[in-house]
Design an enzyme around this catalytic site. Sequence first.
Site: not given
Ligand code: XIL
Length: 517
Positions: A265, A315, A352, A381, A383
């Site tokens: 990020e 990422n 996401h 990641e 979802d």
């Molecule tokens: C999130 C986790 O799922 C949570 O449990 C934590 O509180 C915060 O981080 N991008 C990322 C991940 O790269 O590491 C994040 O994970 C979600 C967004």
Amino acid sequence: HDKVIVGGNVVYYNIDESFAETDKMPQIHIILKEGATLKTGDQLTLVESAGRSALNGGQWQFEIRYPQAYTWEVEETTDAEGKYTLKVRVVSEDYSGQGEAGYEDDDEDNGNEDIPQLDIEAEMAYNTPLRTYAEKNNKFVGTCVPVWNINVDDDNDAKTKLIAEQFNMVVCENEMKFDATEPSQGEFDYYHGDRLVNFANRHGMRVRGHALVWHSQVPGWLTSDGNKNSFNRSREELLAIMKNHIENVVGHWKGKVAEWDVCNEVLSDDQSAVRTDPNAYTLRPSVWQSIGEDFLDSAFVWAHRADPDAVLILNDYGVEFQGQAKAEAFYNLAKYLKEKGVPIDGVGLQCHLDVGNVDINKLKATIDRFNAIGLRCVITELDLGMDDNEANRMQQAKDYYNIARIAMEADNCNELMIWGLTDAMTWRGGRNPLLYDSDLTPKPAYYGLHQGLRETSSAPTAISPLPYGKPSATHVVAETYYNLQGQRITSSAADSIYITSQLMSDGSVRNKKVINR
Ligand code: XIL
């Protein structure tokens, strides 16, 4: 007579709104007022400017659309100083047909290609785990694991069992982040990370590492809020902290964690700069960015030195669909790093997303353009948030299906990671984005993903599109164990004879009989 007078250059950037290069030209439509009359020799100056150029080097010219009257001639001149003039002139009062209706309009994607159909009812008849299809294809389907919350030491725990059965890749949800691994400066804690690595080894799973350099989830001794250098450390001090962290963490899991999110990020959400500069990207202000932009180079180089076989990833989120300004900036940054020799192997698309907002063609365009510059893409990641109702559940299944199809069909995409197991265990509370209900019942989303993986799986071939590790060293990237009846077992049984099937980093498979005494 309207005309455009430009003090500077007229510059054309031949991309469409999705940043794809296009051969479309800028148009000037000449529209005559009702009743207006012109005679032979009348001349209109359309554009005058100090010069004319192209932002990305291409050839271009104005496309002029004439009214349905008269016969026209165009005159385009560039004088010795580069001054540009575009004029049109009436050469005959007869209508030549030049302005005939039916100028070709934008050729749209007709969207008629055969879109494969999802059939959840039919899919429910298969009880083959997800990982079986991924493995057939030499690919990986995985999940993040909240190691603090799932007992990965106990293979009989219902969740642990489900993960081992369905997935061949895992990543710690939080336990390999900076605040977890280096809670006090110079003191490292690998306890939960090791537990996941051991679990993965027992079940022939590949492990991702997440994440080394990130502005979030950093300990208080480093920065008060991640966004700034709150203790006013010098560039040298911050680089030393970063180096020590990377060397220790990557070094500890050398050969065990196959792939790292080296930088996470790092881009700002505002990427409007790419609208005027085709190569632009804007970094997010952070404690790391306060080092200077080359913190990126250093992070990748130190990670590479600590484990030369590890696959190194940049990422980010909001970068999935070609045409988003941030997707453009992400491509620019990754390309720039790669071109200047930074040891980056690929990019991670976090994904996401929300149900119904998945543009599958633009996701494919993103994956393909990274392939064209020799970078792999990992879905890191995934979802898909939604309000929980029947219609959304079906759409969610479709979206999972399509993402799996597009990703797993791509030669440069070998891994698809889901960010969590059940809707009761998601970081997106109330958004129901995952594959399982809280009681571990598979949702339609699960069957969508299942069908996507099944349809894209094929028997392994001798040729592997992209080796999983670095080409130089062939090593085991995943291992599966079978008893002599061919049933899958865990490797831990002492005093047994079993078959191990090792997937090597060059894509080959090695099967061995092992007598374990
Ligand atoms: C999130 C986790 O799922 C949570 O449990 C934590 O509180 C915060 O981080 N991008 C990322 C991940 O790269 O590491 C994040 O994970 C979600 C967004």
